[in-house]
Write a protein that holds these residues in place. Structure first.
Motif, PDB file in Angstrom:
ATOM      1  N   GLU A  37       5.589   4.532  -2.617  1.00  0.00           N
ATOM      2  CA  GLU A  37       7.009   4.893  -2.660  1.00  0.00           C
ATOM      3  C   GLU A  37       7.922   3.673  -2.653  1.00  0.00           C
TER       4      GLU A  37
ATOM      5  N   ARG B  60       8.080   2.606   8.807  1.00  0.00           N
ATOM      6  CA  ARG B  60       6.921   3.276   8.208  1.00  0.00           C
ATOM      7  C   ARG B  60       5.810   2.289   7.869  1.00  0.00           C
ATOM      8  N   LEU B  61       6.112   0.992   7.918  1.00  0.00           N
ATOM      9  CA  LEU B  61       5.130  -0.038   7.594  1.00  0.00           C
ATOM     10  C   LEU B  61       4.380  -0.486   8.851  1.00  0.00           C
TER      11      LEU B  61
ATOM     12  N   ASP C 295       0.806  -1.219   0.000  1.00  0.00           N
ATOM     13  CA  ASP C 295       0.000   0.000   0.000  1.00  0.00           C
ATOM     14  C   ASP C 295       0.839   1.268   0.000  1.00  0.00           C
ATOM     15  N   HIS C 296       2.162   1.111  -0.050  1.00  0.00           N
ATOM     16  CA  HIS C 296       3.070   2.258  -0.040  1.00  0.00           C
ATOM     17  C   HIS C 296       3.640   2.456  -1.445  1.00  0.00           C
TER      18      HIS C 296
END
Length: 389
Positions: free
Chosen positions: A119, A149-150, A116-117
């Motif tokens: 980047e 960040r996850l 879902d990221h």
């Protein structure tokens, strides 16, 4: 534990049949157990090492992973709340910048929200991991700051739809954070908390210049947990990795064993022709006992299943291992129907519970010293029933 488990990816949907309020409660019937649990508490710590643990020991497999996304502080916490004697915290894999984090595998597409990221879309790749082609996102391609960040998600939502309620709640813990958490929980609970980390794919990571054993040893020494009676049991599917750890730390060590016909990947890489079947002979067990204190066999090595998935007669593995001076902590008992032997399933609903207590009794009766379970509450209740006859 590892991807070697044949029942790891059982599918299906449907409504889960809960074993009463104990499943979701953090301190239900398990914490209200009688003499057995109190005696177990008294035997924790005291400098006795593995001999201070109750028998059979209940190991929270990746935490209480039957009820929370695995390898999260939430899963670890719930395992303790349910009464687990040891928490498997965690499966250790490295980041690109050399930190150790707790994930089931280095590929994190199924256990985090990395997809879902946007980047990180370019990090998706295909690699060969222990001879198998694997596509996804790998911890060694991320820095620790990026991994933080996850957020963790449930790995097998078809079997554990309830766990998806907790998707996104917890980040990926580092091994050092787990060591600090262990100390904090020990202080809060007034008894020694034990953990049971596994080094994942050591040969693969050594080939990338990210050797696991030295990193594990460095952190254990930093936190004063590298001694014979330290409450940290180290495990690996690669015997040479355990031998390397033996030279670095004095912790209790356990060699994990997959199916009888399989070969540890370090054996494949070095050209050693032996299989697990060779390692579980009396001679093989004597060799393991020269550098380790225990083995973690798949349950099928303790009691094989027939073609229909039903239990047959126990092997001599428990007797032979005990004669060599080794403890046995087999893996993994789970409550859901697809993961149980066929004779203990109830109906066909893949996320409903079968007769897990019957399965526990069958395995406990072989004399095993403990068991890895996704459901520490049922493990503790089964032990209470078994010990009290």
């Amino acid at each position: 534990m590892a991807t070697r488990e044949s029942n790891e990816q059982a599918g299906g949907t449907g409504r889960r049949a809960l074993l009463g309020a104990a499943v979701l409660g953090a301190s239900g019937p398990v914490l209200a157990l009688g003499g057995t649990a109190r005696a177990a508490d008294a035997r924790h710590g005291g400098g006795r090492g593995l001999k201070g643990l109750p028998v059979p020991t209940v190991v929270g497999h990746r935490g209480a992973s039957g009820y929370r996304p695995e390898h999260t502080l939430g899963a670890y916490q719930l395992a303790l709340d349910m009464g687990a004697d040891i928490v498997e915290a965690g499966d250790l894999v490295p980041t690109r910048d050399g930190h150790l984090v707790c994930r089931h595998e280095p590929e994190i597409g199924g256990t985090t929200d990395v997809a879902d990221h946007p980047e990180f879309a370019g990090r998706r790749t295909t690699k060969t991991l222990d001879g198998a082609s694997v596509t996804g996102w790998f911890t060694e391609d991320f820095t620790l700051a990026e991994l933080k960040r996850l957020r963790a998600v449930e790995r097998i939502p078809a079997n554990r739809p309830h766990n998806t309620l907790y998707d996104g709640r917890w980040e990926i813990p580092t091994f050092e954070e787990v060591l600090r958490w262990q100390d904090e929980q020990t202080r809060k609970r007034g008894k020694q908390v034990w953990i049971y980390p596994e080094t994942k794919h050591p040969t693969y990571f050594r080939g990338l210049g990210l050797g696991l054993e030295e990193r594990v040893a460095k952190l254990l020494r930093k936190h004063g947990k590298d001694r014979r009676n330290s409450p940290v049991v180290l495990q690996s599917f690669e015997p040479t990795g355990i031998q390397r750890l033996r030279r670095l730390v004095d912790n209790p060590l356990v060699v994990l064993l997959s199916g009888a016909g399989s070969r540890p990947w370090d054996f494949v890489e070095s050209g050693d022709p032996r299989t697990v079947a060779d390692l579980i002979t009396p001679e093989g067990l004597e060799e393991i006992a020269s550098y380790a204190q225990g083995i973690g066999p798949t349950l099928d090595l303790v009691i094989p299943r027939d073609a229909g998935g039903r239990l047959t007669e126990p092997t001599t593995l428990v007797r032979d291992a005990h004669r060599a001076g080794l403890i046995l902590h087999p893996y993994t008992l789970r409550n859901e129907n697809p993961f149980l032997p066929a004779d203990f399933r109830k109906g066909t609903d893949p996320d409903a519970y079968g007769d897990v207590f019957g399965a526990y009794r069958a395995y406990f009766a072989t004399g095993i010293d403990g068991v890895f379970t996704d459901n520490p509450d049922t493990g503790l209740l089964a032990r209470e029933d078994f010990v009290n006859g």
